[in-house]
Design a protein around this motif. Structure first.
Motif, PDB file in Angstrom:
ATOM      1  N   TYR A  29       0.847  -1.212   0.000  1.00  0.00           N
ATOM      2  CA  TYR A  29       0.000   0.000   0.000  1.00  0.00           C
ATOM      3  C   TYR A  29       0.875   1.252   0.000  1.00  0.00           C
ATOM      4  O   TYR A  29       1.099   1.878   1.048  1.00  0.00           O
ATOM      5  N   TRP A  68      -3.874   6.234   2.559  1.00  0.00           N
ATOM      6  CA  TRP A  68      -5.249   5.709   2.683  1.00  0.00           C
ATOM      7  C   TRP A  68      -5.981   6.511   3.748  1.00  0.00           C
ATOM      8  O   TRP A  68      -5.403   6.841   4.795  1.00  0.00           O
ATOM      9  N   HIS A 124     -10.702   7.632  -0.682  1.00  0.00           N
ATOM     10  CA  HIS A 124     -10.160   6.474   0.053  1.00  0.00           C
ATOM     11  C   HIS A 124      -8.662   6.341  -0.122  1.00  0.00           C
ATOM     12  O   HIS A 124      -7.953   6.042   0.826  1.00  0.00           O
ATOM     13  N   TYR A 179       1.550  -1.117  -6.845  1.00  0.00           N
ATOM     14  CA  TYR A 179       0.134  -1.214  -6.481  1.00  0.00           C
ATOM     15  C   TYR A 179      -0.755  -1.232  -7.719  1.00  0.00           C
ATOM     16  O   TYR A 179      -0.491  -0.560  -8.707  1.00  0.00           O
ATOM     17  N   GLN A 219     -13.891   6.248   2.429  1.00  0.00           N
ATOM     18  CA  GLN A 219     -13.608   5.154   3.367  1.00  0.00           C
ATOM     19  C   GLN A 219     -14.230   5.518   4.713  1.00  0.00           C
ATOM     20  O   GLN A 219     -14.599   6.676   4.917  1.00  0.00           O
ATOM     21  N   TRP A 266     -14.473  -1.673  -1.138  1.00  0.00           N
ATOM     22  CA  TRP A 266     -13.281  -0.939  -0.716  1.00  0.00           C
ATOM     23  C   TRP A 266     -13.654   0.296   0.090  1.00  0.00           C
ATOM     24  O   TRP A 266     -12.852   0.807   0.873  1.00  0.00           O
ATOM     25  N   ASP A 320     -12.861  -5.000   2.781  1.00  0.00           N
ATOM     26  CA  ASP A 320     -13.016  -5.390   1.385  1.00  0.00           C
ATOM     27  C   ASP A 320     -13.815  -6.670   1.107  1.00  0.00           C
ATOM     28  O   ASP A 320     -14.793  -6.659   0.389  1.00  0.00           O
ATOM     29  N   ARG A 353      -5.562 -13.127   1.074  1.00  0.00           N
ATOM     30  CA  ARG A 353      -6.093 -12.004   0.303  1.00  0.00           C
ATOM     31  C   ARG A 353      -7.435 -12.388  -0.351  1.00  0.00           C
ATOM     32  O   ARG A 353      -7.782 -13.559  -0.427  1.00  0.00           O
ATOM     33  N   TYR A 379     -12.108  -9.546  -6.977  1.00  0.00           N
ATOM     34  CA  TYR A 379     -11.388  -8.473  -7.692  1.00  0.00           C
ATOM     35  C   TYR A 379     -12.063  -8.126  -9.015  1.00  0.00           C
ATOM     36  O   TYR A 379     -12.134  -6.960  -9.408  1.00  0.00           O
ATOM     37  N   TYR A 387      -8.048 -12.103   5.183  1.00  0.00           N
ATOM     38  CA  TYR A 387      -8.331 -10.663   5.163  1.00  0.00           C
ATOM     39  C   TYR A 387      -9.520 -10.306   6.055  1.00  0.00           C
ATOM     40  O   TYR A 387      -9.403 -10.400   7.258  1.00  0.00           O
TER      41      TYR A 387
END
Ligand code: DGY
Length: 419
Positions: free
Chosen positions: A28, A32, A70, A80, A100, A157, A162, A194, A200, A348
């Motif tokens: 990341y 954020w 976010h 990323y 976020q 997100w 997530d 993940r 995704y 996650y």
């Protein structure tokens, strides 16, 4: 303890890119929103000016409509995906087009209440206050234009959680993106920790959808294929709005916009029980498009205590549930209840423990007089950092650190709450 404090401070310093802190290098590499707010709580303990700078740089990326994005892509990075080009960012500070959980108001109030240099902190709150109000009004106006009392989220997100099982059905109804892409997260972290590709594919469809509609809030509100009343966002927003009113009092600010916030607070309080399931005796998220509650117990429901949204009876029930939940794994609190069939202890947001969530939940229970539950959460978090250090999240069965290591918000919560 001294060694852990030193290590936590070093973690923030190492993740400092000059005014903002990356959650962790590689995985990341930008700023954020809620990470940054939580991280400021850590900076506060050894560098108050730097803590305020974190918040100022975050608001520097605020959109004209009030949204604080976010992710702020302050500089380029090849580690990323998806970056600013995929999001189609057209702002001065490149960013994503969603927000976020707005924990920043609560953080700012804490930073003022506990400041060593009160005058300095007051001057910072004064200069940021109007932007903060705009941000909360953005949530209410754009994400609840029909005044239901419950804002919607347009993207997993945006919830910050997530791949929570709370929106499996809602996300499943989103089409998959029709182009090939290469995930970068899997180059940093074991794929078992993940989200799946099927998630995704849908995360990216939504990113394309916002871009295709040029971020037009009306069109997106009417046509977005994913709309969820997320109990986590709703609770954090609600708590933050109350903290804004308290800050307004402290500052002696008279502003009509604060009346609108007060009205929205009342509206949420009158609507919240539509997310309470009487059979399960728990707060759930709702898929707004099908008008169904997502009946899986995630720790986000416990944030209603932190928000002051649970009534006296509900608080007692939630406290008993928290006790049972916390007994169901070696360490607590698992982000999905360990007895849920969708629980996965290392994937996650489907089971792992997140320290900043535990902090908010514990703060809620403590303020309401449920000290034992608050202590249990804190003791377990302390045991986790003793055992594994400052990982992004932790396996509730083994205490193993998962995801990114040397993680800013974990180090910050350690400084703020554990050490
Ligand atoms: C990611 O890329 O995994 C982030 O959680 C998005 O905010």
């Amino acid at each position: 303890t001294a060694a852990l404090i030193k290590k936590a401070q070093e973690t923030l310093v190492a993740n400092d890119l000059g005014g903002y802190t990356v959650p962790t290098h590689g995985l990341y590499p930008f700023q954020w929103n809620w990470d940054s707010a939580i991280t400021a709580l850590g900076w506060k303990h050894f560098d108050e000016p730097r803590a305020w700078q974190e918040i100022e740089v975050l608001f520097d990326g605020q959109w004209d409509n009030g949204m604080v994005p976010h992710i702020l892509f302050h500089q380029d990075s090849t580690t990323y995906f998806p970056g600013p080009d995929i999001w189609g960012s057209d702002k001065r500070v490149k960013s994503t087009s969603i927000s976020q959980p707005p924990v920043v108001a609560t953080v700012m109030k804490d930073m003022l209440d506990t400041a060593d240099d009160k005058a300095f902190a007051l001057s910072k709150v004064e200069s940021l206050f109007s932007s903060l109000v705009d941000y909360h009004l953005w949530w209410y106006k754009e994400r609840d234009p029909l005044n239901t009392g419950l804002v919607v989220s347009y993207h997993p997100w945006e919830s910050g959680m997530d791949n929570s099982p709370a929106w499996d059905e809602a996300l499943h109804d989103v089409p998959c993106v029709d182009w090939e892409y290469e995930r970068r997260d899997l180059g940093h972290v074991n794929s078992a920790q993940r989200p799946h590709k099927s998630e995704y594919d849908r995360f990216l469809f939504l990113v394309d959808f916002f871009k295709k509609h040029k971020f037009d809030s009306e069109v997106i509100f009417n046509e977005c294929p994913y709309k969820v009343n997320d109990i986590g966002i709703i609770s954090i927003l609600h708590r933050g709005s109350k903290d804004i009113l308290a800050l307004g009092e402290t500052l002696g600010i008279k502003d009509e916009r604060l009346d609108i916030i007060a009205q929205r607070i009342a509206l949420t309080e009158s609507a919240i029980n539509t997310l309470w399931c009487p059979e399960a005796e728990y707060f759930y998220c709702r898929n707004v498009l099908t008008d169904t509650l997502c009946k899986v117990r995630t720790s986000a429901g416990m944030l209603t205590v932190f928000a002051g949204l649970a009534d006296a009876k509900q608080k007692d029930i939630l406290n008993s549930k928290a006790k049972q939940w916390n007994e169901a794994s070696q360490y607590c609190m698992a982000s999905t209840h360990p007895e849920e069939s969708r629980y996965e202890p290392q994937r996650y947001w489907r089971g792992p423990i997140w320290l900043h969530i535990n902090w908010m939940i514990a703060l809620g229970f403590e303020a309401e007089g449920y000290q034992q539950t608050a202590d249990k959460l804190r003791n377990d978090c302390r045991a986790l950092v003793d055992l594994s250090g400052y990982y992004e999240y932790f396996n509730p069965e083994t205490g193993e650190g998962c995801g990114g290591k040397d993680f800013s918000w974990t180090a910050a919560i350690a400084l703020h709450w554990l050490l």
